[in-house]
Enzyme design. Structure first.
Site, PDB file in Angstrom:
ATOM      1  N   ASP A  28      12.174  58.843  43.338  1.00  0.00           N
ATOM      2  CA  ASP A  28      13.216  57.919  42.869  1.00  0.00           C
ATOM      3  C   ASP A  28      13.167  56.648  43.719  1.00  0.00           C
ATOM      4  OD1 ASP A  28      15.310  57.034  41.323  1.00  0.00           O
ATOM      5  OD2 ASP A  28      16.841  58.232  42.330  1.00  0.00           O
ATOM      6  N   GLU A  65      10.591  51.601  42.693  1.00  0.00           N
ATOM      7  CA  GLU A  65      10.124  50.366  42.042  1.00  0.00           C
ATOM      8  C   GLU A  65       9.320  49.454  43.004  1.00  0.00           C
ATOM      9  OE1 GLU A  65      12.900  52.439  39.825  1.00  0.00           O
ATOM     10  OE2 GLU A  65      13.336  51.556  41.773  1.00  0.00           O
ATOM     11  N   ASP A 108      18.827  55.554  34.802  1.00  0.00           N
ATOM     12  CA  ASP A 108      20.272  55.769  34.889  1.00  0.00           C
ATOM     13  C   ASP A 108      21.001  55.434  33.590  1.00  0.00           C
ATOM     14  OD1 ASP A 108      19.780  56.500  37.486  1.00  0.00           O
ATOM     15  OD2 ASP A 108      20.212  54.516  38.297  1.00  0.00           O
TER      16      ASP A 108
END
Length: 797
Positions: free
Chosen positions: A394, A397, A488
């Site tokens: 997670d 990016e 999300d």
């Protein structure tokens, strides 16, 4: 882009002019690589020769022979299954297939270089013709309907919270699309990790405009003619998906907020005491010691190995979240080693970049480098030894909430640069240094590198198991290493509806193992949303319930009855469906084809099928149309040409409808509309509380009779790399006799002694050959056969 010279070799062509160059190769049948360097003389040192280039996405090696001939200012290039006609005067080209069909045409290539400090600013642009009626599918994790024509997208992996149905960019960047016009498909992959933007016939309805912030436009063109042909070629180019372990296809439960070992045990007890199937629990960041990656908070998780063993006895695996941010904490072994070995991302001036994520201060491993990837993957060993079954990547990016201020560099004009330079979104500055590369170039492949590290590390330290890695950020090629979820999403029906074209679009971008959080990550779900999202998620390859901290808990029992009972029924159907899902994941691993497919896979020439964005095919044989609006008890659905049997909930043998039209399906709260295609055969099993082996002890084939019938079942132990078996069914119904034959490949012995075959769409038989027994129930012929059966024959009365 004016070209004057042509150098023709056995496997490549180099075209060049005073400023620009184009290199053409054939990496595989039906594929041409066209590497545009519109500013080669300015950005390179060896013009007209192009320098070697490392691809993060492409794994295909070598090049097939091609031939080229020059006629004035036109160069004709042919290779196996593809052709290219290049105008030297403009650098534009027309791409065709092996049958002589013109598939795509470029209308302009240009580039510019603006000297700047500390790094020059580059732009490379490609313009493509967008003929009327041509649809553009894929582009990775993008919003909107299946056909992206008329939209504009940015490829820059972004920590989007909260995302909206119009949000762009999101977490993953896959610059690949499948074009479809008149039933004929072709594809384009832009192998550039640099930040880029694409305008898909929005500003100019007759053009696609693609702009990269890098010096080149490295384009791979793929012929069809079917969309599946394009995807097969793309998978051969960028790598076929990894075969997942069976348990990862079961039900997953997660929440940011399972703070203690007791919470995790309680979740499993909650599932088991209510008769709810479950295979995995995910631990969010709560398990870490002060958010130090690769640590445990021993006050809350005193014995992770014991916890993993105890849950394994219940048939439940543990998956831990891992974020890339390393706490900059003197004495913390991971930080000290990363700093000592120069594994960290740096600022433009050379100092280690220090930011803030959950750990504060945080530094970032340079996971674009292979040596750092190996180091990071080896840090998983203690988790593997403790019994952790999978890794959930997670914030990769990479997300960064803030970056420590920097005064900037003294500039040639006597002033200073603007400190950190450009930061787009919650991430690192454009000019941050990853070895010899800048963040603007490698930002989009950071998550790919992290997932590769996780996958290869798990493979090294648990070689007898198949790795399970789940990632939020991705680039082309991610299918080799990880499943992808859509981040999300909010707990509302709008995001439920948006999940379907997004997941189908990811499948059309080479990523078959996908899912969305059920019933949305952020927000406040109700019981209706839970059930409807679970009904859609029944057919997601990844089925995970996940919720945010500070929001109400979303485990199925939190909503009371009747929702709990309906949720239990959905989970039981998921486990009945596993033989077919597992077989489709095997097909994906062999071919790159997705599990969730657009209706245009069956009817590429049908515009209605193309625009049915809120329904999908599950493989070739099942059509699924989940209810995605609140309060609805009926569902308008489109059926492509052919006969389709109402197979709602994978249970009810209903009316047969002729396709090529819309139908209205009954869909009260407990029903998900499903249809079984005539000629299709799907294998279901009995529900279980958790997975064990993919050597199914019970199999029931559901066969919708037609002139031609086919089916497939793949079996193995459900994990590891041992023996397997593939069962193939073939046959058909000529109006008087129905035949079905079975052929087996592989050495794995069956785990069952009998199989059941339910045949729909045939009259009660006068005689049955090859069966142990048969009966007719409500118009359905049910046959029991020995597990080693070879052929059955039904003769009509």
């Amino acid at each position: 882009m004016h070209l004057t010279d042509a150098s023709i070799g056995a496997t490549h062509v180099l075209l060049s002019g005073a400023r620009a160059a184009i290199e053409i190769r054939c990496p595989g049948p039906g594929v041409l690589r066209v590497r545009h360097a519109p500013s080669s003389a300015v950005t390179g040192f060896t013009h007209p020769d192009l320098p070697p280039k490392r691809s993060f996405a492409v794994v295909a090696e070598g090049a097939l022979p091609l031939s080229a001939r020059r006629e004035g200012d036109t160069l004709h290039v042919t290779a196996e299954g593809a052709s290219l006609e290049v105008s030297l005067a403009s650098g534009t080209w027309t791409f065709g297939d092996g049958q002589g069909r013109a598939l795509a045409r470029s209308e302009g290539v240009s580039g510019e270089v603006r000297p700047a400090f500390p790094v020059d600013e580059l732009r490379s642009r490609l313009s493509l013709a967008a003929p009327p009626g041509e649809a553009y599918l894929g582009f990775g994790e993008k919003v909107g309907p299946l056909d992206k024509r008329g939209l504009r997208f940015t490829f820059w992996n972004t920590d989007a919270f909260p995302p909206h149905v119009e949000s762009d960019p999101l977490y993953a960047s896959i610059p690949f699309f499948v074009a479809l016009r008149g039933g004929v498909a072709w594809g384009l992959f832009l192998d550039e990790p640099w930040r880029s933007e694409v305008d898909i016939a929005l500003s100019d309805p007759d053009r696609i405009e693609w702009e990269s912030r890098g010096p080149e436009l490295d384009v791979y063109l793929m012929a069809g003619p079917h969309p599946a042909d394009v995807l097969r070629r793309y998978a051969a180019l960028t790598g076929r998906p990894a075969m997942p372990p069976l348990w990862s296809l079961g039900a997953h439960q997660s929440r940011w907020g399972y703070e203690t070992e007791d919470d995790v045990r309680g979740v499993v007890r909650g599932y088991r005491s209510r008769g709810l199937p479950l295979d995995a629990v995910h631990l969010d960041i709560d398990y870490m010691d002060a958010y130090r990656v690769w640590t445990w908070d021993r006050s809350r998780f005193p014995d992770p190995a014991r916890l993993a063993r105890d849950l394994a006895a219940e048939g439940v695996k543990l998956v831990t979240i891992v974020d890339p941010g390393i706490k900059a904490d003197v004495g913390y072994a991971v930080y000290e080693e990363a700093r000592a070995r120069d594994f960290l991302v740096r600022l433009s001036r050379g100092d280690t970049l220090v930011g803030e994520v959950w750990p504060d201060p945080a530094v970032f491993p340079d996971l674009t480098r292979e040596d750092v990837q190996r180091w990071w993957g080896d840090l998983q060993k203690s988790f593997v030894d403790a019994g952790i079954a999978g890794i959930w990547n997670d914030m990769n990016e990479p997300a960064c909430f803030s970056v420590r201020p920097d005064r900037g560099l003294p500039a040639p004009d006597g002033g200073r640069t603007s400190g950190l330079g450009t930061i787009e979104g919650s991430t690192l500055p454009y000019d941050a240094r990853h070895g010899a590369r800048r963040h603007l170039e490698v930002h989009n492949v950071y998550g790919l590198g992290m997932s590769r590290a996780a996958y290869e590390g798990l493979a090294r330290h648990a070689p007898d198991r198949r790795p399970f890695v789940l990632t939020r950020a991705a680039f082309a090629g991610i299918q080799r290493y990880a499943a992808v979820w859509t981040g999300d999403f909010a707990s509302n029906f709008t995001h439920l509806e948006a999940s379907i074209p997004m997941l189908v679009g990811l499948g059309l971008s080479g990523v078959p193992f996908v899912g969305a959080d059920i019933p949305g990550f952020a927000g406040r779900a109700n019981g209706e949303l839970l059930v409807r999202w679970m009904q859609a998620g029944l057919f997601y390859p990844l089925m995970r319930n996940h919720a945010a901290r500070g929001r109400p808990a979303q485990e199925p029992w939190r909503f009371g009855e009747p929702y709990l009972g309906l949720a239990r029924a959905v989970l039981e159907r998921r486990y009945r469906l596993l033989p077919t899902l597992y077989t489709l994941m095997r097909e994906a691993a062999e071919t790159g084809l997705p599990v969730m497919r657009p209706l245009s896979f069956l009817a590429p020439e049908d515009p209605e099928a193309l625009h049915a964005y809120d329904q999908f095919l599950f493989g070739d044989d099942l059509l699924v149309a989940p209810v995605v609006r609140p309060g609805q008890s009926k569902r308008l659905s489109y059926l492509p040409a052919g006969a389709w049997m109402d197979f709602a909930n994978l249970e009810r043998a209903g009316k047969v409808e002729e396709g090529g039209r819309h139908v209205i399906a009954d869909a009260p709260l407990g029903v998900v509309p499903v249809w079984l295609r005539a000629g299709g055969a799907v294998a279901l099993t009995a529900p279980r509380m958790h997975t064990t082996s993919a050597r199914w002890e019970e199999i029931t084939w559901h066969v919708h009779a037609a002139e031609r019938v086919s089916g497939r079942l793949y079996e193995d132990e459900g994990d590891g790399h041992g023996a397997s078996r593939t069962t193939r069914l073939s046959g058909g119904f000529d109006g008087a006799t129905f035949t079905l034959e079975r052929r087996v490949e592989g050495e794995l012995p069956p785990a069952r002694e009998v199989e059941t075959i339910r045949i729909y769409g045939v009259p009660p038989p006068r005689a049955v050959a090859g069966a142990m027994s048969h009966r007719v129930l409500e118009g359905v012929v049910e046959i029991e056969v020995a597990a080693d059966w070879q052929r059955i024959e039904l003769r009509a009365s």
